[in-house]
Design a protein around this motif. Structure first.
Motif, PDB file in Angstrom:
ATOM      1  N   ALA A  44       8.138   1.270  -8.903  1.00 50.24           N
ATOM      2  CA  ALA A  44       7.450   0.283  -9.743  1.00 50.24           C
ATOM      3  C   ALA A  44       8.084  -1.098  -9.603  1.00 50.24           C
ATOM      4  O   ALA A  44       7.376  -2.118  -9.550  1.00 50.24           O
ATOM      5  CB  ALA A  44       7.466   0.732 -11.199  1.00 50.24           C
ATOM      6  N   THR A  45       9.401  -1.158  -9.524  1.00 46.67           N
ATOM      7  CA  THR A  45      10.090  -2.440  -9.377  1.00 46.67           C
ATOM      8  C   THR A  45       9.767  -3.070  -8.025  1.00 46.67           C
ATOM      9  O   THR A  45       9.508  -4.275  -7.936  1.00 46.67           O
ATOM     10  CB  THR A  45      11.603  -2.256  -9.539  1.00 46.67           C
ATOM     11  OG1 THR A  45      11.864  -1.653 -10.799  1.00 46.67           O
ATOM     12  CG2 THR A  45      12.335  -3.582  -9.456  1.00 46.67           C
ATOM     13  N   ALA A  46       9.773  -2.253  -6.973  1.00 46.64           N
ATOM     14  CA  ALA A  46       9.422  -2.779  -5.649  1.00 46.64           C
ATOM     15  C   ALA A  46       7.993  -3.301  -5.650  1.00 46.64           C
ATOM     16  O   ALA A  46       7.714  -4.367  -5.084  1.00 46.64           O
ATOM     17  CB  ALA A  46       9.601  -1.703  -4.585  1.00 46.64           C
ATOM     18  N   MET A  47       7.102  -2.583  -6.304  1.00 46.94           N
ATOM     19  CA  MET A  47       5.707  -3.031  -6.392  1.00 46.94           C
ATOM     20  C   MET A  47       5.623  -4.380  -7.107  1.00 46.94           C
ATOM     21  O   MET A  47       4.893  -5.276  -6.675  1.00 46.94           O
ATOM     22  CB  MET A  47       4.890  -1.976  -7.132  1.00 46.94           C
ATOM     23  CG  MET A  47       3.446  -2.284  -7.239  1.00 46.94           C
ATOM     24  SD  MET A  47       2.694  -2.184  -5.625  1.00 46.94           S
ATOM     25  CE  MET A  47       1.200  -3.033  -5.961  1.00 46.94           C
ATOM     26  N   ALA A  48       6.376  -4.529  -8.193  1.00 46.02           N
ATOM     27  CA  ALA A  48       6.377  -5.789  -8.939  1.00 46.02           C
ATOM     28  C   ALA A  48       6.956  -6.927  -8.093  1.00 46.02           C
ATOM     29  O   ALA A  48       6.405  -8.039  -8.062  1.00 46.02           O
ATOM     30  CB  ALA A  48       7.160  -5.634 -10.235  1.00 46.02           C
ATOM     31  N   GLY A  68       0.810  -1.213   0.000  1.00 43.30           N
ATOM     32  CA  GLY A  68       0.000   0.000   0.000  1.00 43.30           C
ATOM     33  C   GLY A  68       0.843   1.263   0.000  1.00 43.30           C
ATOM     34  O   GLY A  68       0.552   2.227  -0.724  1.00 43.30           O
ATOM     35  N   ILE A  69       1.884   1.274   0.791  1.00 43.05           N
ATOM     36  CA  ILE A  69       2.783   2.424   0.838  1.00 43.05           C
ATOM     37  C   ILE A  69       3.479   2.599  -0.502  1.00 43.05           C
ATOM     38  O   ILE A  69       3.658   3.723  -0.997  1.00 43.05           O
ATOM     39  CB  ILE A  69       3.798   2.265   1.990  1.00 43.05           C
ATOM     40  CG1 ILE A  69       3.062   2.361   3.328  1.00 43.05           C
ATOM     41  CG2 ILE A  69       4.905   3.298   1.899  1.00 43.05           C
ATOM     42  CD1 ILE A  69       3.863   1.888   4.513  1.00 43.05           C
ATOM     43  N   ASP A  70       3.847   1.498  -1.137  1.00 41.59           N
ATOM     44  CA  ASP A  70       4.480   1.567  -2.449  1.00 41.59           C
ATOM     45  C   ASP A  70       3.510   2.139  -3.494  1.00 41.59           C
ATOM     46  O   ASP A  70       3.907   2.923  -4.342  1.00 41.59           O
ATOM     47  CB  ASP A  70       4.967   0.183  -2.859  1.00 41.59           C
ATOM     48  CG  ASP A  70       6.062   0.253  -3.889  1.00 41.59           C
ATOM     49  OD1 ASP A  70       6.885   1.188  -3.822  1.00 41.59           O
ATOM     50  OD2 ASP A  70       6.077  -0.613  -4.775  1.00 41.59           O
ATOM     51  N   VAL A  71       2.252   1.752  -3.409  1.00 39.96           N
ATOM     52  CA  VAL A  71       1.238   2.299  -4.330  1.00 39.96           C
ATOM     53  C   VAL A  71       1.125   3.808  -4.143  1.00 39.96           C
ATOM     54  O   VAL A  71       1.059   4.566  -5.122  1.00 39.96           O
ATOM     55  CB  VAL A  71      -0.125   1.602  -4.119  1.00 39.96           C
ATOM     56  CG1 VAL A  71      -1.245   2.348  -4.833  1.00 39.96           C
ATOM     57  CG2 VAL A  71      -0.066   0.162  -4.595  1.00 39.96           C
ATOM     58  N   ILE A  72       1.123   4.268  -2.892  1.00 40.23           N
ATOM     59  CA  ILE A  72       1.044   5.707  -2.621  1.00 40.23           C
ATOM     60  C   ILE A  72       2.224   6.433  -3.265  1.00 40.23           C
ATOM     61  O   ILE A  72       2.056   7.482  -3.887  1.00 40.23           O
ATOM     62  CB  ILE A  72       0.991   5.980  -1.103  1.00 40.23           C
ATOM     63  CG1 ILE A  72      -0.333   5.504  -0.528  1.00 40.23           C
ATOM     64  CG2 ILE A  72       1.200   7.463  -0.809  1.00 40.23           C
ATOM     65  CD1 ILE A  72      -0.379   5.492   0.979  1.00 40.23           C
ATOM     66  N   SER A  73       3.422   5.872  -3.142  1.00 46.00           N
ATOM     67  CA  SER A  73       4.596   6.531  -3.733  1.00 46.00           C
ATOM     68  C   SER A  73       4.495   6.583  -5.250  1.00 46.00           C
ATOM     69  O   SER A  73       4.833   7.599  -5.866  1.00 46.00           O
ATOM     70  CB  SER A  73       5.886   5.836  -3.294  1.00 46.00           C
ATOM     71  OG  SER A  73       5.957   4.530  -3.822  1.00 46.00           O
ATOM     72  N   ILE A  74       4.003   5.512  -5.862  1.00 47.45           N
ATOM     73  CA  ILE A  74       3.843   5.501  -7.316  1.00 47.45           C
ATOM     74  C   ILE A  74       2.833   6.564  -7.748  1.00 47.45           C
ATOM     75  O   ILE A  74       3.056   7.299  -8.706  1.00 47.45           O
ATOM     76  CB  ILE A  74       3.430   4.103  -7.810  1.00 47.45           C
ATOM     77  CG1 ILE A  74       4.590   3.119  -7.632  1.00 47.45           C
ATOM     78  CG2 ILE A  74       2.980   4.142  -9.266  1.00 47.45           C
ATOM     79  CD1 ILE A  74       4.203   1.669  -7.852  1.00 47.45           C
ATOM     80  N   VAL A  75       1.738   6.676  -7.013  1.00 47.19           N
ATOM     81  CA  VAL A  75       0.711   7.667  -7.345  1.00 47.19           C
ATOM     82  C   VAL A  75       1.268   9.080  -7.213  1.00 47.19           C
ATOM     83  O   VAL A  75       1.052   9.931  -8.094  1.00 47.19           O
ATOM     84  CB  VAL A  75      -0.544   7.472  -6.458  1.00 47.19           C
ATOM     85  CG1 VAL A  75      -1.498   8.654  -6.565  1.00 47.19           C
ATOM     86  CG2 VAL A  75      -1.251   6.176  -6.827  1.00 47.19           C
ATOM     87  N   LEU A  76       2.003   9.358  -6.135  1.00 46.45           N
ATOM     88  CA  LEU A  76       2.562  10.703  -5.956  1.00 46.45           C
ATOM     89  C   LEU A  76       3.556  11.060  -7.055  1.00 46.45           C
ATOM     90  O   LEU A  76       3.548  12.181  -7.572  1.00 46.45           O
ATOM     91  CB  LEU A  76       3.218  10.826  -4.578  1.00 46.45           C
ATOM     92  CG  LEU A  76       2.270  10.904  -3.399  1.00 46.45           C
ATOM     93  CD1 LEU A  76       3.038  10.868  -2.084  1.00 46.45           C
ATOM     94  CD2 LEU A  76       1.414  12.160  -3.472  1.00 46.45           C
ATOM     95  N   VAL A  77       4.413  10.129  -7.417  1.00 45.47           N
ATOM     96  CA  VAL A  77       5.368  10.401  -8.498  1.00 45.47           C
ATOM     97  C   VAL A  77       4.627  10.601  -9.816  1.00 45.47           C
ATOM     98  O   VAL A  77       4.952  11.499 -10.600  1.00 45.47           O
ATOM     99  CB  VAL A  77       6.420   9.271  -8.601  1.00 45.47           C
ATOM    100  CG1 VAL A  77       7.256   9.407  -9.855  1.00 45.47           C
ATOM    101  CG2 VAL A  77       7.321   9.279  -7.371  1.00 45.47           C
ATOM    102  N   ALA A  78       3.595   9.798 -10.071  1.00 49.24           N
ATOM    103  CA  ALA A  78       2.816   9.942 -11.311  1.00 49.24           C
ATOM    104  C   ALA A  78       2.103  11.297 -11.361  1.00 49.24           C
ATOM    105  O   ALA A  78       2.049  11.936 -12.418  1.00 49.24           O
ATOM    106  CB  ALA A  78       1.803   8.802 -11.430  1.00 49.24           C
TER     107      ALA A  78
END
Length: 175
Positions: free
Chosen positions: A152-156, A43-53
Motif C-alpha cells: 500500500a505504501t509503494a502504491m501511494a 499495475g504490479i503493485d495493484v496485483i500484489s495488494i489484491v492478492l494480499v486482500a
C-alpha cells in the motif's frame, strides 16, 4: 549529436540547462519507456495488494492456498518484473534528468520523484522476505500486515510520483 529543439544556442547556456544533449526521438523514446515502466510498476503493485486482500478475506485452507499462490506466482515473475520496472523507471528518469531542462535536482518535483523511486525500489527488496515465507501457510499475522503495508505504501508513493509528473509543483531548488 543533435540538440533539443528548446536548447539554448550558446554552449555556456546549454551547459547550464542540460548535461547531455540527445536527439528528440531518442528523448521521446526514453520518456515513453519511463512512463510505461512506471505504469507497469503500479499495475504490479495493484496485483500484489489484491492478492494480499484476497488472502485476508479467506479463512483456513483457502487463506493458505491464496498465500501459496502469492508466494509461487508473485515472488519470481511479478516481483522480478516490478524490480525490473522500478530499475528501468529509475534509469530512464535519471537519463531524462540529465538530458532535459528539468535536471536531476534542479526542480523540487524531480528531486522528490527521484527519492520516491529509490525508496520504492528499496521497499520492493524488503518485500521479498515476507512474501517468500507466505508459502508455508503458517504466516504470522504481523508479517501479512507488513506485506500489506509495503504494498500500500509503494502504491501511494508511486501514485504521488505520477501526480508530481503531471502538476510539477514547488519550482526550482535554490542553488
Amino acid at each position: 549529436m543533435t540538440t533539443l529543439s528548446t536548447a539554448p544556442t550558446t554552449p555556456t547556456q546549454r551547459a547550464r540547462r542540460v548535461l547531455w544533449s540527445i536527439p528528440a526521438r531518442l528523448r521521446k523514446s526514453i520518456l515513453v519507456t519511463h512512463v510505461v515502466s512506471a505504469g507497469a510498476w503500479i499495475g504490479i503493485d495493484v496485483i500484489s495488494i489484491v492478492l494480499v486482500a484476497i488472502g485476508w478475506a479467506r479463512a483456513g485452507e483457502d487463506r493458505t492456498t491464496v498465500y501459496r499462490a502469492l508466494a509461487d506466482f508473485f515472488v519470481v515473475p511479478l516481483l522480478l518484473s516490478a524490480l525490473i520496472a522500478g530499475a528501468v523507471c529509475l534509469v530512464t528518469g535519471v537519463l531524462l534528468g540529465l538530458a532535459t531542462k528539468w535536471g536531476l535536482v534542479r526542480y523540487w518535483w524531480v528531486a522528490v520523484k527521484l527519492v520516491l523511486n529509490v525508496i520504492a525500489c528499496a521497499m520492493m527488496l524488503a518485500f521479498l522476505g515476507p512474501v517468500t515465507e507466505l508459502a508455508t501457510g503458517e504466516q504470522p499475522l504481523q508479517d501479512i500486515w507488513f506485506v500489506s503495508f509495503l504494498a500500500a505504501t509503494a502504491m501511494a508513493l508511486l501514485s504521488f510520483a505520477m501526480v508530481l509528473s503531471v502538476f510539477k509543483p514547488w519550482g526550482r531548488v535554490r542553488t
